[in-house]
Design a protein around this motif. Structure first.
Motif, mmCIF file in Angstrom:
data_model
loop_
_atom_site.group_PDB
_atom_site.id
_atom_site.type_symbol
_atom_site.label_atom_id
_atom_site.label_comp_id
_atom_site.label_asym_id
_atom_site.label_seq_id
_atom_site.Cartn_x
_atom_site.Cartn_y
_atom_site.Cartn_z
ATOM 1 N N CYS A 166 -17.472 -30.078 30.758
ATOM 2 C CA CYS A 166 -18.725 -29.502 31.019
ATOM 3 C C CYS A 166 -18.991 -27.984 30.771
ATOM 4 O O CYS A 166 -18.172 -27.490 31.897
ATOM 5 C CB CYS A 166 -19.565 -30.191 32.190
ATOM 6 N N ILE A 167 -19.291 -27.530 30.007
ATOM 7 C CA ILE A 167 -19.453 -25.942 29.964
ATOM 8 C C ILE A 167 -20.693 -25.185 30.482
ATOM 9 O O ILE A 167 -20.989 -24.349 30.358
ATOM 10 C CB ILE A 167 -19.212 -25.450 28.620
ATOM 11 N N GLY A 168 -21.790 -26.204 31.209
ATOM 12 C CA GLY A 168 -22.827 -25.527 31.645
ATOM 13 C C GLY A 168 -23.900 -26.668 31.673
ATOM 14 O O GLY A 168 -24.051 -27.613 30.962
ATOM 15 N N ALA A 169 -24.863 -26.327 32.710
ATOM 16 C CA ALA A 169 -26.180 -27.239 32.575
ATOM 17 C C ALA A 169 -27.212 -26.181 32.150
ATOM 18 O O ALA A 169 -27.374 -25.073 32.497
ATOM 19 C CB ALA A 169 -26.361 -27.494 34.022
ATOM 20 N N ILE A 170 -28.051 -27.019 31.155
ATOM 21 C CA ILE A 170 -29.163 -26.062 30.632
ATOM 22 C C ILE A 170 -30.559 -26.596 30.910
ATOM 23 O O ILE A 170 -30.741 -27.827 31.121
ATOM 24 C CB ILE A 170 -28.867 -26.151 29.070
ATOM 25 N N ASP A 171 -31.510 -25.696 30.891
ATOM 26 C CA ASP A 171 -32.861 -26.030 31.289
ATOM 27 C C ASP A 171 -33.672 -24.765 30.866
ATOM 28 O O ASP A 171 -33.257 -23.561 30.739
ATOM 29 C CB ASP A 171 -33.170 -26.588 32.921
ATOM 30 N N GLY A 172 -35.044 -25.295 31.051
ATOM 31 C CA GLY A 172 -36.133 -24.207 30.756
ATOM 32 C C GLY A 172 -36.691 -23.742 31.971
ATOM 33 O O GLY A 172 -37.466 -24.902 32.717
ATOM 34 N N LYS A 173 -37.371 -22.721 32.296
ATOM 35 C CA LYS A 173 -38.393 -22.284 33.446
ATOM 36 C C LYS A 173 -39.346 -21.711 32.722
ATOM 37 O O LYS A 173 -39.245 -20.662 32.090
ATOM 38 C CB LYS A 173 -37.665 -21.434 34.668
ATOM 39 N N HIS A 174 -40.666 -22.042 33.077
ATOM 40 C CA HIS A 174 -41.948 -21.311 32.838
ATOM 41 C C HIS A 174 -42.045 -20.270 33.741
ATOM 42 O O HIS A 174 -42.288 -20.393 34.856
ATOM 43 C CB HIS A 174 -43.260 -22.350 32.734
ATOM 44 N N ILE A 175 -42.375 -18.894 33.265
ATOM 45 C CA ILE A 175 -42.484 -17.834 34.067
ATOM 46 C C ILE A 175 -44.084 -17.619 33.843
ATOM 47 O O ILE A 175 -44.540 -17.131 32.896
ATOM 48 C CB ILE A 175 -42.061 -16.512 33.769
ATOM 49 N N THR A 176 -44.913 -17.786 35.093
ATOM 50 C CA THR A 176 -46.447 -17.727 34.710
ATOM 51 C C THR A 176 -46.814 -15.930 34.550
ATOM 52 O O THR A 176 -46.425 -15.503 35.443
ATOM 53 C CB THR A 176 -47.157 -18.063 36.135
ATOM 54 N N ILE A 177 -47.508 -15.959 33.419
ATOM 55 C CA ILE A 177 -48.195 -14.534 33.171
ATOM 56 C C ILE A 177 -49.755 -14.402 33.205
ATOM 57 O O ILE A 177 -50.138 -15.371 33.085
ATOM 58 C CB ILE A 177 -47.420 -13.948 32.181
ATOM 59 N N ASP A 255 -9.596 -36.968 21.992
ATOM 60 C CA ASP A 255 -10.175 -35.930 22.421
ATOM 61 C C ASP A 255 -11.624 -35.751 22.373
ATOM 62 O O ASP A 255 -12.349 -36.465 21.582
ATOM 63 C CB ASP A 255 -9.656 -34.806 21.099
ATOM 64 N N VAL A 256 -12.167 -35.280 23.328
ATOM 65 C CA VAL A 256 -13.667 -35.246 23.490
ATOM 66 C C VAL A 256 -14.079 -33.756 23.773
ATOM 67 O O VAL A 256 -13.255 -32.924 24.286
ATOM 68 C CB VAL A 256 -13.860 -36.041 24.974
ATOM 69 N N PRO A 257 -15.121 -33.471 23.092
ATOM 70 C CA PRO A 257 -15.844 -32.151 22.725
ATOM 71 C C PRO A 257 -16.118 -31.640 24.492
ATOM 72 O O PRO A 257 -16.529 -32.223 25.077
ATOM 73 C CB PRO A 257 -16.789 -32.325 21.940
ATOM 74 N N PHE A 258 -16.088 -30.339 24.462
ATOM 75 C CA PHE A 258 -16.708 -29.784 25.531
ATOM 76 C C PHE A 258 -18.445 -29.485 25.163
ATOM 77 O O PHE A 258 -18.703 -29.395 24.095
ATOM 78 C CB PHE A 258 -16.172 -28.112 25.842
ATOM 79 N N ARG A 270 -23.095 -34.001 20.158
ATOM 80 C CA ARG A 270 -21.991 -34.172 20.655
ATOM 81 C C ARG A 270 -21.546 -33.153 21.535
ATOM 82 O O ARG A 270 -20.574 -33.573 22.552
ATOM 83 C CB ARG A 270 -20.853 -34.169 19.378
ATOM 84 N N TYR A 271 -22.334 -31.952 21.767
ATOM 85 C CA TYR A 271 -21.776 -31.020 22.692
ATOM 86 C C TYR A 271 -22.774 -30.714 23.502
ATOM 87 O O TYR A 271 -23.046 -29.871 24.307
ATOM 88 C CB TYR A 271 -21.514 -29.668 21.713
ATOM 89 N N GLY A 373 -29.987 -38.559 18.580
ATOM 90 C CA GLY A 373 -28.735 -38.073 18.306
ATOM 91 C C GLY A 373 -28.081 -38.578 17.187
ATOM 92 O O GLY A 373 -28.389 -39.493 16.735
ATOM 93 N N SER A 374 -26.897 -37.901 16.676
ATOM 94 C CA SER A 374 -26.243 -38.460 15.747
ATOM 95 C C SER A 374 -25.254 -39.582 16.222
ATOM 96 O O SER A 374 -25.206 -40.026 17.457
ATOM 97 C CB SER A 374 -25.310 -37.302 15.094
ATOM 98 N N ARG A 375 -24.657 -40.473 15.226
ATOM 99 C CA ARG A 375 -23.678 -41.483 15.768
ATOM 100 C C ARG A 375 -22.716 -40.831 16.542
ATOM 101 O O ARG A 375 -22.233 -41.418 17.448
ATOM 102 C CB ARG A 375 -23.315 -42.165 14.353
ATOM 103 N N GLU A 376 -22.033 -39.772 16.274
ATOM 104 C CA GLU A 376 -21.109 -39.196 16.861
ATOM 105 C C GLU A 376 -21.558 -38.764 18.206
ATOM 106 O O GLU A 376 -20.837 -38.934 19.508
ATOM 107 C CB GLU A 376 -20.541 -37.847 16.259
ATOM 108 N N ALA A 377 -22.727 -38.325 18.519
ATOM 109 C CA ALA A 377 -22.964 -37.902 19.818
ATOM 110 C C ALA A 377 -23.360 -39.295 20.544
ATOM 111 O O ALA A 377 -22.968 -39.342 21.995
ATOM 112 C CB ALA A 377 -24.802 -37.394 19.582
ATOM 113 N N PHE A 378 -23.713 -40.354 20.104
ATOM 114 C CA PHE A 378 -23.776 -41.606 20.911
ATOM 115 C C PHE A 378 -22.444 -42.217 21.294
ATOM 116 O O PHE A 378 -22.327 -42.537 22.278
ATOM 117 C CB PHE A 378 -24.701 -42.553 20.006
ATOM 118 N N HIS A 379 -21.409 -41.813 20.417
ATOM 119 C CA HIS A 379 -20.153 -42.206 20.738
ATOM 120 C C HIS A 379 -19.426 -41.226 21.713
ATOM 121 O O HIS A 379 -18.899 -42.157 22.631
ATOM 122 C CB HIS A 379 -19.357 -42.162 19.398
ATOM 123 N N VAL A 380 -19.753 -40.301 21.940
ATOM 124 C CA VAL A 380 -19.224 -39.315 22.765
ATOM 125 C C VAL A 380 -20.013 -39.655 24.320
ATOM 126 O O VAL A 380 -19.198 -39.944 25.367
ATOM 127 C CB VAL A 380 -19.621 -37.952 22.681
#
Length: 391
Positions: A166-177, A255-258, A270-271, A373-380
């Motif tokens: 795992c090379i990171g956790a991703i998410d979005g945050k709304h900044i109120t303006i 071999d499994v992707p990062f 897949r990533y 997702g793609s077939r490869e992503a489901f496989h991972v």
């Protein structure tokens, strides 16, 4: 005819008098602000806080030594030349006003009264300081990850959250303006507020590694990601991500992707792993979702620490979107600079105190749709699911 001429003369005289009166009202420095050194907060309260590190930290969210270090890095960018009419604002006072604005979300007008400065001076100081922080400190505290850095991030997720490659956790945050003028519904989001989006990739210690700021609030997290430099770079494989490798302690899966981990708003690739959707999941899929949730919560923790430290994110920021972008980037850089391992101990402690019987149970995840997702992503994802259930 005479009366018309007299009226024109009277009108011209009235305009002249009004212009003279306006000129008399204009001063270089207001009378209240001229007593800045005697009664301003910077020369009174802030000067006393230098002798109490704990109170200084509560006021500015950092110690005097930490603040002096930042000043040493950006002070030259904040220095202005004195004139015959007035002296320039000291770089440290500009930094103090900026940190206080980020720490509290006070209005520029309120800070102007407290520090005996003009409102425009406060606003210019905040924008100027945030730009200097981004220019001088971004490459030091948020450098673009190298292949070795990606491997270190992956090792951290495996050691702390037991999620491999795992090379990171991703998410979005709304900044109120505040609603920008003539912007229509571009910044209007599903929370019925106006916002810009902060997209962030976070490591195992809740430290920001890559961010993108400024997308319209109406955009979804998946849409923001697809058009971001991160999304394009991962697709084109230009971000120095290491090559696929076996999962820790076993070679039977090949071999499994990062990969990154995200919630149901992101596409399955897949990533980029997302949880299994649905309400009646099998035990193995529940275990996979639990492991992914543990790793993904680091980004939620990062957003929580960011907002708790810089409480401007609890308010509606009254500034142009271009200025808000710089404010957010500067706050993220300062977050990395100030981050202490103890900041996220509450999160780790809460996970450690979970009841053993519920340890691998996770609430159901709704299917956001439109992200097949793609077939490869489901496989991972299936490989990881099998790996977690054989540990």
């Amino acid at each position: 005819m005479v009366s018309a001429v007299n009226r024109r003369k009277a009108l011209a005289l009235l305009l002249l008098l009004n212009r003279i009166n306006r000129r008399k009202k204009r001063v270089w420095v207001h009378e209240l602000n001229q007593r800045r050194r005697q009664r301003g907060a910077f020369y009174q309260l802030v000067a006393e806080l230098q002798f109490d590190s704990e109170l200084h930290r509560k006021y500015f969210r950092m110690t005097p030594l930490q603040m002096d270090y930042i000043l040493s890095m950006i002070g030259s960018e904040l220095q202005k030349q004195d004139t015959n009419y007035r002296k320039s604002i000291e770089p440290k006072q500009r930094l103090a006003v900026t940190l206080r604005f980020l720490a509290t979300g006070e209005s520029f007008r309120s800070l102007a009264f407290a520090y005996r400065l003009g409102r425009k001076t406060v606003a210019d100081s905040v924008y100027m300081t945030c730009r200097a922080i981004v220019q001088k400190l971004l490459n030091t505290y948020m450098p673009k990850p190298t292949e070795e850095a990606w491997r270190e991030i992956a090792a951290g997720f495996w050691e702390k959250w037991q999620f491999p490659n795992c090379i990171g956790a991703i998410d979005g945050k709304h900044i109120t303006i505040q609603a920008p003028a003539n912007s229509g519904s571009q910044f209007f989001n599903y929370k019925n507020t106006f916002s810009i989006v902060l997209l962030a990739l976070v490591d195992a210690d809740s430290r920001f590694r890559l961010i993108q700021v400024g997308d319209f609030g109406r955009s979804s997290d998946g849409g923001v990601y697809a058009n971001s430099d991160l999304g394009v770079g991962m697709d084109d494989r230009t971000l120095n991500v290491p090559k696929d490798c076996p999962l820790p302690g076993t070679n039977q899966y090949g071999d499994v992707p990062f990969m990154m981990v995200g919630d149901a708003a992101f596409p399955l690739k897949r990533y980029l792993m997302r949880p299994y959707p649905g309400h009646s999941l099998s035990r193995p899929k529940q275990k996979f979702n639990y492991r992914l949730s543990r790793a993904r919560m680091t980004v939620e923790c990062a957003f929580g620490i960011l907002a708790a430290r810089w409480r401007v994110f609890y308010t509606r920021i009254c500034a142009l979107p271009c200025h808000v972008d710089i404010l957010v980037m500067a706050a993220c850089v300062l977050h990395n600079y100030l981050l202490n391992p103890t900041d996220s101990q509450w999160f780790q402690k809460g996970r450690q105190q979970e009841r053993p019987g519920n340890r691998d149970t996770l609430v159901s995840v709704r299917n956001m749709g439109g992200n097949r997702g793609s077939r490869e992503a489901f496989h991972v994802r299936e490989l990881l699911c099998e790996f977690f259930n054989e540990m």
